[in-house]
Motif scaffolding. Structure first.
Motif, mmCIF file in Angstrom:
data_model
loop_
_atom_site.group_PDB
_atom_site.id
_atom_site.type_symbol
_atom_site.label_atom_id
_atom_site.label_comp_id
_atom_site.label_asym_id
_atom_site.label_seq_id
_atom_site.Cartn_x
_atom_site.Cartn_y
_atom_site.Cartn_z
ATOM 1 N N ASN A 2 1.371 53.146 -48.418
ATOM 2 C CA ASN A 2 2.045 53.435 -49.669
ATOM 3 C C ASN A 2 3.547 53.652 -49.438
ATOM 4 O O ASN A 2 4.365 53.278 -50.266
ATOM 5 C CB ASN A 2 1.415 54.672 -50.318
ATOM 6 C CG ASN A 2 1.890 54.867 -51.741
ATOM 7 O OD1 ASN A 2 2.408 53.945 -52.356
ATOM 8 N ND2 ASN A 2 1.716 56.067 -52.256
ATOM 9 N N GLN A 3 3.897 54.241 -48.295
ATOM 10 C CA GLN A 3 5.308 54.492 -47.990
ATOM 11 C C GLN A 3 6.063 53.186 -47.763
ATOM 12 O O GLN A 3 7.229 53.062 -48.131
ATOM 13 C CB GLN A 3 5.418 55.382 -46.756
ATOM 14 C CG GLN A 3 4.871 56.769 -46.977
ATOM 15 C CD GLN A 3 4.808 57.564 -45.695
ATOM 16 O OE1 GLN A 3 4.939 56.998 -44.610
ATOM 17 N NE2 GLN A 3 4.599 58.873 -45.809
ATOM 18 N N ILE A 4 5.410 52.197 -47.140
ATOM 19 C CA ILE A 4 6.050 50.901 -46.888
ATOM 20 C C ILE A 4 6.338 50.193 -48.198
ATOM 21 O O ILE A 4 7.421 49.635 -48.395
ATOM 22 C CB ILE A 4 5.176 50.042 -45.956
ATOM 23 C CG1 ILE A 4 5.087 50.703 -44.575
ATOM 24 C CG2 ILE A 4 5.743 48.630 -45.838
ATOM 25 C CD1 ILE A 4 4.144 50.007 -43.625
ATOM 26 N N VAL A 5 5.362 50.213 -49.125
ATOM 27 C CA VAL A 5 5.553 49.561 -50.428
ATOM 28 C C VAL A 5 6.675 50.252 -51.193
ATOM 29 O O VAL A 5 7.534 49.595 -51.797
ATOM 30 C CB VAL A 5 4.222 49.587 -51.232
ATOM 31 C CG1 VAL A 5 4.447 49.072 -52.647
ATOM 32 C CG2 VAL A 5 3.157 48.769 -50.534
ATOM 33 N N GLU A 6 6.685 51.579 -51.168
ATOM 34 C CA GLU A 6 7.732 52.322 -51.860
ATOM 35 C C GLU A 6 9.108 52.016 -51.256
ATOM 36 O O GLU A 6 10.087 51.827 -51.972
ATOM 37 C CB GLU A 6 7.441 53.813 -51.775
ATOM 38 C CG GLU A 6 8.394 54.663 -52.588
ATOM 39 C CD GLU A 6 8.040 56.134 -52.529
ATOM 40 O OE1 GLU A 6 8.883 56.947 -52.937
ATOM 41 O OE2 GLU A 6 6.927 56.471 -52.076
ATOM 42 N N GLY A 7 9.176 51.948 -49.917
ATOM 43 C CA GLY A 7 10.436 51.594 -49.261
ATOM 44 C C GLY A 7 10.897 50.194 -49.619
ATOM 45 O O GLY A 7 12.085 49.934 -49.811
#
Length: 123
Positions: A2-7
């Motif tokens: 989820n952090q990669i998509v948000e980044g």
């Protein structure tokens, strides 16, 4: 994950904002330039061919150089340039620094090691 998509979304939004601002700045600068040209009255004028209505430009007399003289002048210039190019220029010469100091440093270092080993054997 989820952090990669948000980044990724933050990166895309950031790049979009930067390019949008740059586009707006380019448009504003173009508008200011057009406004300034309009205020000062500097507009692009069509190029003139040199003839004004009813006035002919004065004809200038040009001397033609005979082919023989042109060949002589060209040959003399080329000969001068070739002579100038073949002048030998002295190359800068640097003396090699003496190896005496380097060798003295190596020798004194080896002497210290030998003395150290000798002192250890004495014990």
């Amino acid at each position: 994950m989820n952090q990669i998509v948000e980044g990724g979304w933050i990166t895309v939004i950031g790049i979009t904002v930067v390019f949008a601002i740059l586009t707006i700045l380019a448009i504003v600068m173009y508008a200011i330039g057009a406004f300034e040209r309009g205020m000062t009255g500097k507009r692009k004028e069509p190029e003139r061919t040199g003839e004004v209505e009813g006035v002919k430009p004065p004809e200038t007399e040009t001397e033609e150089i005979p082919p023989r003289d042109l060949a002589i002048i060209t040959a003399s210039i080329l000969a001068y340039l070739a002579k100038k190019a073949e002048v030998v220029r002295p190359l800068p010469f640097r003396r090699k620094v003496s190896d005496a100091w380097r060798l003295y440093g190596l020798q004194s270092g080896m002497d210290e090691v030998e003395n150290f080993n000798y002192e250890i054997r004495k014990w």
